[in-house]
Design a protein around this motif. Structure first.
Motif, PDB file in Angstrom:
ATOM      1  N   ASP A 221       0.836  -1.210   0.000  1.00 55.47           N
ATOM      2  CA  ASP A 221       0.000   0.000   0.000  1.00 55.47           C
ATOM      3  C   ASP A 221       0.870   1.259   0.000  1.00 55.47           C
ATOM      4  OD1 ASP A 221      -2.246  -1.576   0.013  1.00 55.47           O
ATOM      5  OD2 ASP A 221      -2.679  -1.292   2.148  1.00 55.47           O
ATOM      6  N   ARG A 222       1.931   1.256   0.820  1.00 56.57           N
ATOM      7  CA  ARG A 222       2.841   2.401   0.849  1.00 56.57           C
ATOM      8  C   ARG A 222       3.529   2.600  -0.489  1.00 56.57           C
ATOM      9  NH1 ARG A 222       5.834   0.337   5.095  1.00 56.57           N
ATOM     10  NH2 ARG A 222       4.311   0.005   6.697  1.00 56.57           N
ATOM     11  N   LEU A 223       3.972   1.503  -1.089  1.00 55.21           N
ATOM     12  CA  LEU A 223       4.650   1.585  -2.379  1.00 55.21           C
ATOM     13  C   LEU A 223       3.719   2.173  -3.443  1.00 55.21           C
ATOM     14  CD1 LEU A 223       7.227   0.956  -3.936  1.00 55.21           C
ATOM     15  CD2 LEU A 223       6.329  -1.339  -4.356  1.00 55.21           C
ATOM     16  N   GLU A 224       2.464   1.766  -3.442  1.00 55.61           N
ATOM     17  CA  GLU A 224       1.489   2.318  -4.386  1.00 55.61           C
ATOM     18  C   GLU A 224       1.271   3.806  -4.142  1.00 55.61           C
ATOM     19  OE1 GLU A 224      -2.143   0.062  -4.337  1.00 55.61           O
ATOM     20  OE2 GLU A 224      -1.100  -1.827  -4.760  1.00 55.61           O
ATOM     21  N   ALA A 225       1.191   4.196  -2.877  1.00 55.80           N
ATOM     22  CA  ALA A 225       0.988   5.610  -2.548  1.00 55.80           C
ATOM     23  C   ALA A 225       2.188   6.438  -2.980  1.00 55.80           C
ATOM     24  CB  ALA A 225       0.732   5.776  -1.051  1.00 55.80           C
ATOM     25  N   TYR A 226       3.396   5.941  -2.719  1.00 57.56           N
ATOM     26  CA  TYR A 226       4.597   6.664  -3.127  1.00 57.56           C
ATOM     27  C   TYR A 226       4.679   6.785  -4.645  1.00 57.56           C
ATOM     28  CZ  TYR A 226       6.179   5.720   1.683  1.00 57.56           C
ATOM     29  OH  TYR A 226       6.291   5.632   3.031  1.00 57.56           O
TER      30      TYR A 226
ATOM     31  N   ALA B 188       2.148   6.792  -6.751  1.00 56.77           N
ATOM     32  CA  ALA B 188       1.133   7.751  -7.187  1.00 56.77           C
ATOM     33  C   ALA B 188       1.602   9.177  -6.920  1.00 56.77           C
ATOM     34  CB  ALA B 188      -0.192   7.485  -6.476  1.00 56.77           C
ATOM     35  N   TYR B 189       2.226   9.399  -5.789  1.00 51.27           N
ATOM     36  CA  TYR B 189       2.747  10.729  -5.446  1.00 51.27           C
ATOM     37  C   TYR B 189       3.847  11.143  -6.425  1.00 51.27           C
ATOM     38  CZ  TYR B 189       4.777  14.524  -2.709  1.00 51.27           C
ATOM     39  OH  TYR B 189       5.262  15.736  -2.318  1.00 51.27           O
ATOM     40  N   ALA B 190       4.746  10.227  -6.706  1.00 54.21           N
ATOM     41  CA  ALA B 190       5.826  10.531  -7.645  1.00 54.21           C
ATOM     42  C   ALA B 190       5.255  10.812  -9.039  1.00 54.21           C
ATOM     43  CB  ALA B 190       6.805   9.361  -7.714  1.00 54.21           C
ATOM     44  N   GLY B 191       4.236  10.062  -9.420  1.00 53.05           N
ATOM     45  CA  GLY B 191       3.593  10.295 -10.715  1.00 53.05           C
ATOM     46  C   GLY B 191       2.935  11.658 -10.768  1.00 53.05           C
ATOM     47  N   ALA B 192       2.340  12.062  -9.664  1.00 53.90           N
ATOM     48  CA  ALA B 192       1.695  13.378  -9.606  1.00 53.90           C
ATOM     49  C   ALA B 192       2.740  14.485  -9.667  1.00 53.90           C
ATOM     50  CB  ALA B 192       0.852  13.505  -8.350  1.00 53.90           C
ATOM     51  N   LEU B 193       3.890  14.281  -9.067  1.00 51.40           N
ATOM     52  CA  LEU B 193       4.946  15.289  -9.110  1.00 51.40           C
ATOM     53  C   LEU B 193       5.513  15.445 -10.518  1.00 51.40           C
ATOM     54  CD1 LEU B 193       7.017  14.595  -5.870  1.00 51.40           C
ATOM     55  CD2 LEU B 193       5.481  16.498  -6.324  1.00 51.40           C
ATOM     56  N   VAL B 194       5.612  14.355 -11.237  1.00 48.56           N
ATOM     57  CA  VAL B 194       6.164  14.392 -12.584  1.00 48.56           C
ATOM     58  C   VAL B 194       5.214  15.135 -13.523  1.00 48.56           C
ATOM     59  CG1 VAL B 194       6.796  12.979 -14.581  1.00 48.56           C
ATOM     60  CG2 VAL B 194       7.579  12.344 -12.297  1.00 48.56           C
ATOM     61  N   ASN B 195       3.930  14.910 -13.325  1.00 50.03           N
ATOM     62  CA  ASN B 195       2.941  15.546 -14.208  1.00 50.03           C
ATOM     63  C   ASN B 195       2.788  16.981 -13.770  1.00 50.03           C
ATOM     64  OD1 ASN B 195       2.512  13.194 -15.580  1.00 50.03           O
ATOM     65  ND2 ASN B 195       0.828  12.583 -14.275  1.00 50.03           N
TER      66      ASN B 195
END
Length: 60
Positions: A46-51, A53-60
């Motif tokens: 769950d943490r890995l998925e959240a991280y 998603a966060y990294a993906g949001a930062l890139v976009n």
């Protein structure tokens, strides 16, 4: 002779019961550890998925 047979039989029964009790204790302990491992692994995923998603949001 009869008393010795009864004592030997009683010891056999007690030994069997003791063995069953020890086996049960080990099985329960193994089950608890397995459950804990599964829970920790789920949290890690769950943490890995959240991280991610966060990294993906930062890139976009």
């Amino acid at each position: 002779m009869m008393v010795e047979t009864i004592i030997a039989s009683g010891m056999s029964v007690l030994g069997t019961l003791l063995g069953s009790g020890v086996s049960l204790a080990f099985q329960q302990r193994t089950e608890v550890r397995s459950h804990q491992f599964t829970h920790r692994e789920k949290q890690r995923q769950d943490r890995l998925e959240a991280y991610s998603a966060y990294a993906g949001a930062l890139v976009n």
